[in-house]
Write an enzyme that holds these catalytic residues in place. Sequence first.
Site, PDB file in Angstrom:
ATOM      1  N   LYS C  80       0.842  -1.197   0.000  1.00 49.64           N
ATOM      2  CA  LYS C  80       0.000   0.000   0.000  1.00 49.64           C
ATOM      3  C   LYS C  80       0.883   1.254   0.000  1.00 49.64           C
ATOM      4  O   LYS C  80       1.935   1.275   0.653  1.00 49.64           O
ATOM      5  CB  LYS C  80      -0.896  -0.023   1.244  1.00 49.64           C
ATOM      6  CG  LYS C  80      -1.966   1.077   1.273  1.00 49.64           C
ATOM      7  CD  LYS C  80      -2.873   0.919   2.509  1.00 49.64           C
ATOM      8  CE  LYS C  80      -3.926   2.008   2.598  1.00 49.64           C
ATOM      9  NZ  LYS C  80      -4.789   1.857   3.789  1.00 49.64           N
ATOM     10  N   SER C 155      -9.704   2.059   2.921  1.00 50.91           N
ATOM     11  CA  SER C 155      -8.776   2.765   2.067  1.00 50.91           C
ATOM     12  C   SER C 155      -7.768   1.871   1.347  1.00 50.91           C
ATOM     13  O   SER C 155      -7.159   2.306   0.377  1.00 50.91           O
ATOM     14  CB  SER C 155      -8.005   3.789   2.898  1.00 50.91           C
ATOM     15  OG  SER C 155      -7.173   3.141   3.841  1.00 50.91           O
ATOM     16  N   SER C 179      -9.894  -0.210   7.176  1.00 54.83           N
ATOM     17  CA  SER C 179      -9.307  -0.038   5.839  1.00 54.83           C
ATOM     18  C   SER C 179      -8.702  -1.282   5.219  1.00 54.83           C
ATOM     19  O   SER C 179      -8.368  -1.288   4.035  1.00 54.83           O
ATOM     20  CB  SER C 179      -8.261   1.068   5.853  1.00 54.83           C
ATOM     21  OG  SER C 179      -8.896   2.322   5.861  1.00 54.83           O
TER      22      SER C 179
END
Lengths: 97, 482, 490
Positions: C80, C155, C179
């Site tokens: 990420k 996210s 997330s």
Amino acid sequence: MAETITLETIDYVSILAKLKLTPEETEQARGDMQKLLDYVEKLNELDTDGVEPMTHLFPYGNVFREDTVTNQEARTEMLANAPKTKDGQYLVPKTIE
Amino acid sequence: MRKQYETIIGLEVHVELATKTKIFCGCPTAFGGAPNTHTCPVCTGMPGALPVLNRQVVEFALAVGLAAHCGIHQYCRFDRKNYFYPDNPQNYQISQLYLPICHDGYVEIDTGSGPKKIRIHEIHMEEDAGKLIHDEWEDSSLVDYNRSGVPLLEIVSEPDMRSADEVVAYLEKLRKMIQYLGASDCKLQEGSMRADVNLSIREAGQTEFGTRTEMKNLNSFKAIRRAIENEQERQAELLEAGKPVIQETRRWDDNKEASRAMRSKEDAKDYRYFPDPDLPPVLIADEWIQKVKDRMPEFQEEKAARYVRDYQLSPYDAGLLTESRTIARIFEETAALSGKPKKAANWLTGETLRLLREKNMEPEALDFSPAHLAALIDLADSGTVNNQVAKKVFEKIFEDDVEPEAYVEAHGLKSVSDTGALEDAARKVLEANADAAEQYRQGKEKILGFLIGQLMRETKGQADPALAGEILKKLITLPPAE
Amino acid sequence: MTQKTIAATALSREIREHKRSVRETALETLKNIQTLDVSVGAFLTVLPEEELLAKADAIQKKIDDGTLTGPLAGVPVAVKDNICTKNLRTTCASKILETFVPPYSATAVEQLEAAGALIVGKTNMDEFAMGSTTETSAFLQTRNPWNLEHVPGGSSGGSCAAVAAKEVPLALGSDTGGSIRQPSAFCGVTGIKPTYGTVSRYGLIAYASSLDQIGPVAQNVSDCAALLEAIAGHDPKDATSLQRQDCQFSAACVQDVKGMKIGIPEAYLQEGLDEDIREAILKAADTFRALGAQVETFPLPLTEYAIPAYYLIASAEASSNLARFDGVKYGYRAPEGEGLHEMYKRSRSQGFGPEVKRRIMLGSFVLSAGYYDAYYLKALRTRALIRESYTKAFRTYDLLLAPAYPTTAPKLGVSLEDPLKMYLGDIHTVSVNLAGLPAISVPCGFDRQGLPIGMQLIGDAFAEKTLIRAAYTFEQAADVLAAAPAGKED
């Protein structure tokens, strides 16, 4: 009732947050913040008297590092991302003293 | 007729701790590196970097707090103080607001009217900021983060001081105490000790405090005195003119001997403190406190009193010797080795202090060995070297820590106590100065000093002056040889 | 969407048995990304082929000489874009960090590299991890591989979409309020939010420091466990990192839930929950019962206070964490105008997107003079109560079963209109972060549109092994993904 958020409040907070808002953004921010604060008002239903605020999740015990130098000189790496530098330093607009 | 005012002063003193590394990362705290050479992701506020607390910072904070009779928050925490400024790479400073490590202590100072306690409100740990310099060419500022993250103690007093003298006495007291603890070198000029002065005035007899100002940028005791005098006058003039004192931060300009308000509408003083989630609380167990107490050094007053008592030194000399912990240590070791405390004291209060002044050095920089000073004292006492030579040898010890006996031997500096050799030299002197010898015989005894001087020159200073005088007298009054 | 990538553990076995080389695997992965990511949009940065192959060869050498023997050796992993990777651009999907190339790697990344994982690139996300759809990214629209008209969740939408599309078998995400778990549910993959302090946060660009945790995303439970095992462990660079001795998570992949007590918080099945999801959860409960566990509903108090407490705490911390983005040391600096403060304001206003600014404003306000007690401390007190209510629940139950989100993946472009409504969706996830607990999101069915449904198993602090055991047992028994509806070609 929640705190009433005025445009002045938004101006003040934008100074703290170092954000520049257009008049439309200020109005939008006022509305958003009002809505959120009205919502979080819900917490006041809850009796929290005598409850210790939880600043950390676990009892860690002491977490220390020893006082020994572990870092090598790395100026070039540290400065590599800076938008402006001069003579191995970060260059910023004049700070007024 | 102008009213009588009383001045109320509280101090915020920042002290840079003498750790090897910064408070939250393993970068060195050493002075003098090129800009930004002592930096890493943590102390330049890189995204994702995290602080980890240096244990030694807590040790020092505890030592200073306990020496200042403070209570200890055995559960203490770090808070973030949020404000934007380029010397502060995260745009928050990690400090302590809600639970500072030490609280409610005092130090005692001497005033004209006897001892006085200055209460300490709290002592907290925090990180120093980087350095900003103005660049004339670019009309910009340049940032160096070498000092960013250097550990500081902030010592906050109660508004207990009433004059510049008390302020200076308080600072001197703190400085000596902290130096004795080895927690900081506390140099005002170099910024390792900094004092912000909170000052207000009120009409004599009032009990309510007036509005206070905070004065920054005070780099010497002299500046502190001037700034206090200047600020109490400025506030008195305002009040006399019926104007209010505004609560503000002012910056002292040492060249202009005046201060001006530091204000900007961008600086709302709303720091939004909250507990730093990156740093778990610090837990200080009773045993830790006891350990620090057990390691407390003997401070100046106790030490000086002991010198007077045990070594029969004058209070004045004892005071000079204990001014610096380094000198006191050298003194004690030299006294023990030589068994001659008074002589040791003389060398340290005399020649040592003179040389320090001459070379513009701090006592902490002394690094000669007490064994060498003790040996020199023996050499001088036994008459192996005379006083003049001893002083020269001492200078060598001071500078290069030479071994005195070897040095004296190697440079042929032993006193000439061989009577035969000295008589030969004396004859030479008398031959060359027959006039002077004659004058002496005629009763002008003062001329002997001149002749001794000549003999000292002849022997390159190695003659024992007393012996030289005796031999000269003997030779002058002898009947001339065949 | 056709893709033959196999699961990580199987892949690494083939590599170790010399049935395939790391280089081959790297090239296949690049090809997958080239073909698939045009439509999925999971990656913000992909390692250039040359660099990737050089790394692959270096890993191969270590496998061949016996230095690397673990289950991640040679396995491609996506990271990420809020996790720092040395010399590889790390943007947090924000314009303010568009050009940022970290001079250091996050500890989790270093651990991955030490395990021989092949980091192939950085995945898209909501800007600074603030969002639930990956639509607040400043750069790219990531789409749900199950239906490209839908969001992947957020996210960690890029990481979950990349794994779901089988561009890579493994990815790292981060979870501050759901997330990892929510996009895992939306994308039909498995993701774990570990106990706070289990994975080092050093190098994770902070959103809310007291809530953030890095965690694994994978195609199945055992891959997830292997990846978590590689990144877990104490880190002296993170003072909130825990000393845990119980991180052998792969060993917990055992089919056995007999006698396990599982509670379903009643409030989580009430209003606002999609009917399809309720059915899937109840069906999962039946599966657990059939496997020998005891499952019952119970009242878990205070669930309705988690979202307000979460948004106050997260925004407050974010307002401070994001202060460092100011155009001085790295990242975007606005063309200069009049002085320092103007430079700050312009850089930040132009560099941050609307959702980030909204939270910075809220956070600055609740910490400001006069409001700290009423909002921030109140939220911290509520947090303590929520933690306590979980602690009580875990005296009775080994695990809690809950939906990961009240809906399946919404369509693109509908969520950002009403921020408050978007926040309210986090009802099932945020309390886990407030209490620091571990939770796993596992696929448990599909809705009538053919979109994946995820369930959450929540454990007491340090109970990852129980979570993994239960999730693994469920996965093996239910084989949810095999029953994927038509339309998802595989």
